[in-house]
Motif scaffolding. Structure first.
Motif, mmCIF file in Angstrom:
data_model
loop_
_atom_site.group_PDB
_atom_site.id
_atom_site.type_symbol
_atom_site.label_atom_id
_atom_site.label_comp_id
_atom_site.label_asym_id
_atom_site.label_seq_id
_atom_site.Cartn_x
_atom_site.Cartn_y
_atom_site.Cartn_z
ATOM 1 N N THR A 1 34.945 -16.373 12.127
ATOM 2 C CA THR A 1 33.757 -15.575 11.880
ATOM 3 C C THR A 1 32.675 -15.984 12.860
ATOM 4 O O THR A 1 32.763 -17.026 13.507
ATOM 5 C CB THR A 1 33.292 -15.711 10.409
ATOM 6 N N GLY A 2 31.649 -15.175 12.949
ATOM 7 C CA GLY A 2 30.527 -15.453 13.836
ATOM 8 C C GLY A 2 29.690 -14.208 14.020
ATOM 9 O O GLY A 2 30.127 -13.100 13.712
ATOM 10 N N GLY B 1 30.693 -14.787 20.963
ATOM 11 C CA GLY B 1 31.821 -15.285 21.740
ATOM 12 C C GLY B 1 33.142 -15.270 20.994
ATOM 13 O O GLY B 1 34.110 -15.893 21.425
ATOM 14 N N LYS B 2 33.196 -14.546 19.869
ATOM 15 C CA LYS B 2 34.440 -14.492 19.089
ATOM 16 C C LYS B 2 35.604 -13.945 19.908
ATOM 17 O O LYS B 2 36.718 -14.452 19.806
ATOM 18 C CB LYS B 2 34.256 -13.636 17.835
ATOM 19 N N VAL C 1 46.635 -12.490 15.657
ATOM 20 C CA VAL C 1 45.248 -12.217 15.296
ATOM 21 C C VAL C 1 45.174 -10.907 14.529
ATOM 22 O O VAL C 1 45.766 -9.899 14.934
ATOM 23 C CB VAL C 1 44.341 -12.140 16.549
ATOM 24 N N ILE C 2 44.448 -10.941 13.426
ATOM 25 C CA ILE C 2 44.183 -9.738 12.633
ATOM 26 C C ILE C 2 42.677 -9.503 12.658
ATOM 27 O O ILE C 2 41.903 -10.347 12.221
ATOM 28 C CB ILE C 2 44.678 -9.905 11.185
ATOM 29 N N ASP D 1 40.091 -12.455 11.838
ATOM 30 C CA ASP D 1 38.725 -12.248 12.315
ATOM 31 C C ASP D 1 37.982 -11.456 11.245
ATOM 32 O O ASP D 1 38.151 -10.245 11.112
ATOM 33 C CB ASP D 1 38.769 -11.492 13.643
ATOM 34 N N ILE D 2 37.177 -12.178 10.453
ATOM 35 C CA ILE D 2 36.506 -11.590 9.290
ATOM 36 C C ILE D 2 34.995 -11.780 9.451
ATOM 37 O O ILE D 2 34.478 -12.885 9.276
ATOM 38 C CB ILE D 2 36.982 -12.245 7.986
#
Length: 135
Positions: free
Chosen positions: A7-8, A13-14, A28-29, A113-114
């Motif tokens: 998260t971010g 920069g994720k 990666v989801i 990636d939430i």
């Protein structure tokens, strides 16, 4: 298999961090992609959104007009809660399907990636690790 929550904030920069994880062989989801997918015409969440908010939230092609819907829920917590109650279960189902797919393919780590991982708190208990990207 280990689930890792990523998260971010916006422009933190994720995407760069995701590329590193992918280079290391992690799956990666992207939950934002799933969220856009489950509200497409023909999916249960789409129909339920139209039933709850009316046809004025539709574009001419039948897709959800995200701006109109966003304006409806922006300052109305009850309407935002209604939308979340429609979309979140569908998003979670698709996340689980994707995760299971990667499990079957033998991935050791799956990065989820939430965007609101800590704010919603519901998925934290499933994460072996969490990564916060900030600038």
């Amino acid at each position: 298999m280990f689930l890792v929550g990523l998260t971010g904030g916006i422009a933190s920069g994720k995407s760069s961090v995701i590329q590193v994880f992918q280079q290391l062989g992690c799956a990666v989801i992207d939950v934002d992609v799933i969220a856009r997918h489950v509200v497409q015409p023909g999916y249960p969440a789409h129909q339920r959104i139209v039933e709850a908010f009316g046809t004025e939230v539709l574009l001419e092609d039948g897709n959800i007009n995200r701006k109109v819907l966003g304006d409806l829920i922006f300052n109305q917590p009850d309407q935002r809660q209604l939308l979340n109650s429609i979309t979140h279960p569908e998003i979670h189902k698709e996340m689980m399907k994707e995760t299971f797919k990667y499990f079957l393919r033998g991935y050791r780590y799956v990065i989820l990636d939430i965007p609101l991982l800590f704010e919603t708190k519901k998925l934290l208990k499933y994460m072996k690790h969490t990564v916060v990207v900030y600038w």
